[in-house]
Design a protein around this motif. Structure first.
Motif, PDB file in Angstrom:
ATOM      1  N   ARG A 293     -14.090 -14.077 -14.693  1.00  0.00           N
ATOM      2  CA  ARG A 293     -13.294 -12.875 -14.460  1.00  0.00           C
ATOM      3  C   ARG A 293     -11.794 -13.150 -14.653  1.00  0.00           C
ATOM      4  N   THR A 294     -11.340 -14.317 -14.220  1.00  0.00           N
ATOM      5  CA  THR A 294      -9.936 -14.704 -14.390  1.00  0.00           C
ATOM      6  C   THR A 294      -9.614 -14.915 -15.861  1.00  0.00           C
ATOM      7  N   LYS A 295     -10.515 -15.591 -16.575  1.00  0.00           N
ATOM      8  CA  LYS A 295     -10.301 -15.816 -18.008  1.00  0.00           C
ATOM      9  C   LYS A 295     -10.243 -14.488 -18.765  1.00  0.00           C
ATOM     10  N   LEU A 296     -11.114 -13.563 -18.383  1.00  0.00           N
ATOM     11  CA  LEU A 296     -11.116 -12.252 -19.023  1.00  0.00           C
ATOM     12  C   LEU A 296      -9.802 -11.525 -18.742  1.00  0.00           C
ATOM     13  N   GLY A 297      -9.287 -11.668 -17.537  1.00  0.00           N
ATOM     14  CA  GLY A 297      -7.983 -11.090 -17.203  1.00  0.00           C
ATOM     15  C   GLY A 297      -6.874 -11.684 -18.047  1.00  0.00           C
ATOM     16  N   VAL A 298      -6.949 -12.987 -18.309  1.00  0.00           N
ATOM     17  CA  VAL A 298      -5.960 -13.650 -19.170  1.00  0.00           C
ATOM     18  C   VAL A 298      -6.041 -13.080 -20.582  1.00  0.00           C
ATOM     19  N   TYR A 299      -7.262 -12.900 -21.095  1.00  0.00           N
ATOM     20  CA  TYR A 299      -7.427 -12.298 -22.424  1.00  0.00           C
ATOM     21  C   TYR A 299      -6.824 -10.896 -22.463  1.00  0.00           C
ATOM     22  N   LYS A 300      -7.154 -10.082 -21.455  1.00  0.00           N
ATOM     23  CA  LYS A 300      -6.677  -8.697 -21.432  1.00  0.00           C
ATOM     24  C   LYS A 300      -5.166  -8.621 -21.248  1.00  0.00           C
TER      25      LYS A 300
ATOM     26  N   ARG B 244     -14.327 -18.003 -27.241  1.00  0.00           N
ATOM     27  CA  ARG B 244     -13.629 -19.157 -26.694  1.00  0.00           C
ATOM     28  C   ARG B 244     -13.660 -19.127 -25.170  1.00  0.00           C
ATOM     29  N   LEU B 245     -13.467 -17.958 -24.585  1.00  0.00           N
ATOM     30  CA  LEU B 245     -13.415 -17.919 -23.120  1.00  0.00           C
ATOM     31  C   LEU B 245     -14.781 -18.029 -22.476  1.00  0.00           C
ATOM     32  N   THR B 246     -15.851 -17.664 -23.199  1.00  0.00           N
ATOM     33  CA  THR B 246     -17.202 -17.799 -22.642  1.00  0.00           C
ATOM     34  C   THR B 246     -17.898 -19.064 -23.118  1.00  0.00           C
ATOM     35  N   ASN B 247     -17.332 -19.713 -24.124  1.00  0.00           N
ATOM     36  CA  ASN B 247     -17.953 -20.884 -24.746  1.00  0.00           C
ATOM     37  C   ASN B 247     -19.328 -20.523 -25.309  1.00  0.00           C
ATOM     38  N   ALA B 248     -19.416 -19.327 -25.874  1.00  0.00           N
ATOM     39  CA  ALA B 248     -20.680 -18.841 -26.431  1.00  0.00           C
ATOM     40  C   ALA B 248     -20.926 -19.453 -27.809  1.00  0.00           C
ATOM     41  N   PRO B 249     -22.181 -19.805 -28.101  1.00  0.00           N
ATOM     42  CA  PRO B 249     -22.487 -20.332 -29.431  1.00  0.00           C
ATOM     43  C   PRO B 249     -22.434 -19.238 -30.497  1.00  0.00           C
ATOM     44  N   ARG B 250     -22.474 -19.649 -31.760  1.00  0.00           N
ATOM     45  CA  ARG B 250     -22.323 -18.716 -32.882  1.00  0.00           C
ATOM     46  C   ARG B 250     -23.442 -17.692 -32.965  1.00  0.00           C
ATOM     47  N   TYR B 251     -24.621 -18.029 -32.495  1.00  0.00           N
ATOM     48  CA  TYR B 251     -25.760 -17.124 -32.652  1.00  0.00           C
ATOM     49  C   TYR B 251     -25.775 -15.972 -31.653  1.00  0.00           C
ATOM     50  N   VAL B 252     -24.874 -15.979 -30.678  1.00  0.00           N
ATOM     51  CA  VAL B 252     -24.791 -14.873 -29.727  1.00  0.00           C
ATOM     52  C   VAL B 252     -24.030 -13.732 -30.395  1.00  0.00           C
ATOM     53  N   ARG B 253     -24.609 -12.555 -30.402  1.00  0.00           N
ATOM     54  CA  ARG B 253     -23.984 -11.401 -31.061  1.00  0.00           C
ATOM     55  C   ARG B 253     -22.713 -10.968 -30.335  1.00  0.00           C
ATOM     56  N   ASN B 254     -21.774 -10.442 -31.103  1.00  0.00           N
ATOM     57  CA  ASN B 254     -20.530  -9.936 -30.523  1.00  0.00           C
ATOM     58  C   ASN B 254     -20.806  -8.782 -29.564  1.00  0.00           C
ATOM     59  N   SER B 255     -21.747  -7.931 -29.926  1.00  0.00           N
ATOM     60  CA  SER B 255     -22.077  -6.807 -29.048  1.00  0.00           C
ATOM     61  C   SER B 255     -22.657  -7.293 -27.718  1.00  0.00           C
ATOM     62  N   THR B 256     -23.382  -8.407 -27.745  1.00  0.00           N
ATOM     63  CA  THR B 256     -23.918  -8.979 -26.510  1.00  0.00           C
ATOM     64  C   THR B 256     -22.783  -9.511 -25.641  1.00  0.00           C
ATOM     65  N   LEU B 257     -21.817 -10.179 -26.261  1.00  0.00           N
ATOM     66  CA  LEU B 257     -20.651 -10.664 -25.511  1.00  0.00           C
ATOM     67  C   LEU B 257     -19.905  -9.503 -24.857  1.00  0.00           C
ATOM     68  N   GLU B 258     -19.661  -8.450 -25.633  1.00  0.00           N
ATOM     69  CA  GLU B 258     -18.930  -7.293 -25.102  1.00  0.00           C
ATOM     70  C   GLU B 258     -19.708  -6.634 -23.967  1.00  0.00           C
ATOM     71  N   ARG B 259     -21.016  -6.504 -24.141  1.00  0.00           N
ATOM     72  CA  ARG B 259     -21.841  -5.884 -23.099  1.00  0.00           C
ATOM     73  C   ARG B 259     -21.850  -6.733 -21.824  1.00  0.00           C
ATOM     74  N   ASP B 260     -22.071  -8.028 -21.972  1.00  0.00           N
ATOM     75  CA  ASP B 260     -22.161  -8.901 -20.805  1.00  0.00           C
ATOM     76  C   ASP B 260     -20.825  -9.051 -20.080  1.00  0.00           C
TER      77      ASP B 260
ATOM     78  N   ILE C 106     -16.688  -5.321 -21.582  1.00  0.00           N
ATOM     79  CA  ILE C 106     -15.424  -5.040 -22.264  1.00  0.00           C
ATOM     80  C   ILE C 106     -15.726  -4.124 -23.447  1.00  0.00           C
ATOM     81  N   GLU C 107     -14.843  -3.167 -23.663  1.00  0.00           N
ATOM     82  CA  GLU C 107     -15.033  -2.218 -24.770  1.00  0.00           C
ATOM     83  C   GLU C 107     -14.839  -2.904 -26.110  1.00  0.00           C
ATOM     84  N   ALA C 108     -15.547  -2.397 -27.102  1.00  0.00           N
ATOM     85  CA  ALA C 108     -15.274  -2.824 -28.473  1.00  0.00           C
ATOM     86  C   ALA C 108     -13.832  -2.435 -28.793  1.00  0.00           C
TER      87      ALA C 108
END
Length: 144
Positions: free
Chosen positions: A30-37, A73-89, A92-94
C-alpha cells in the motif's frame, strides 16, 4: 504529440528508476502504491485533459507501458502476469480511464464555476475558424 509523449515517458521512466530502492524495499504494498501515485502517475497525467484526446493510439500505448512497468517493479511481478491482473489486484484504474475521469471532472468543474472566464475556457458551442474539435469533443464515449 510524439515528442511530448516521448518526453513524458522518459521522465516517468527516470522517476521509476530513481524510486527503485523504495519500490524494491520491504515496505507494505500500500505504501509503495502511494509512492507510485504520488511521484510517477502525476508525471504521466500532467495536463492530460488538454492533450490526451489528441494523442495517437501508439502514443497512448507508450504511456500505458510506463504505468505497467512501474506497477511490475513495485509488485515484483513476473512478465507472464497480465497488466489487467496487476491493475485489478492493486485496485488501480487503467491509465486511460484515470485520464478520462480527470478530464470529465475538469470540464464539470469549469462548467459549474461561478466565474465566467473559467466557464468560457472550454465552451460547448463556439468553434475555432478551422472547425477543429475541442478536447471535450474528442473524449471517447465508449469509456463512460
Amino acid at each position: 504529440m510524439k515528442p511530448h509523449i516521448k518526453n513524458v515517458a522518459a521522465r516517468a521512466r527516470a522517476a521509476t528508476h530513481a524510486l527503485a530502492p523504495v519500490l524494491k524495499s520491504r515496505l507494505p504494498l500500500r505504501t509503495k502504491l502511494g509512492v507510485y501515485k504520488t511521484y510517477v502517475r502525476p508525471i504521466l497525467t500532467y495536463a492530460a485533459p488538454a492533450w490526451f484526446a489528441l494523442a495517437s493510439e501508439t502514443n497512448k500505448k507508450i504511456l500505458r507501458a510506463q504505468q505497467s512497468l512501474a506497477l511490475r517493479r513495485l509488485t515484483n511481478a513476473p512478465r507472464y502476469v497480465r497488466n489487467s491482473t496487476l491493475e485489478r489486484d492493486l485496485r488501480i484504474e487503467a491509465l486511460d480511464h484515470f485520464i478520462i475521469r480527470l478530464t470529465r471532472n475538469m470540464f464539470a468543474r469549469a462548467d459549474a464555476s461561478a466565474h465566467p472566464h473559467i466557464r468560457s475556457i472550454a465552451p460547448w458551442h463556439s468553434r475555432p475558424p478551422d472547425r477543429r474539435a475541442f478536447p471535450r469533443d474528442l473524449l471517447p464515449s465508449d469509456l463512460e
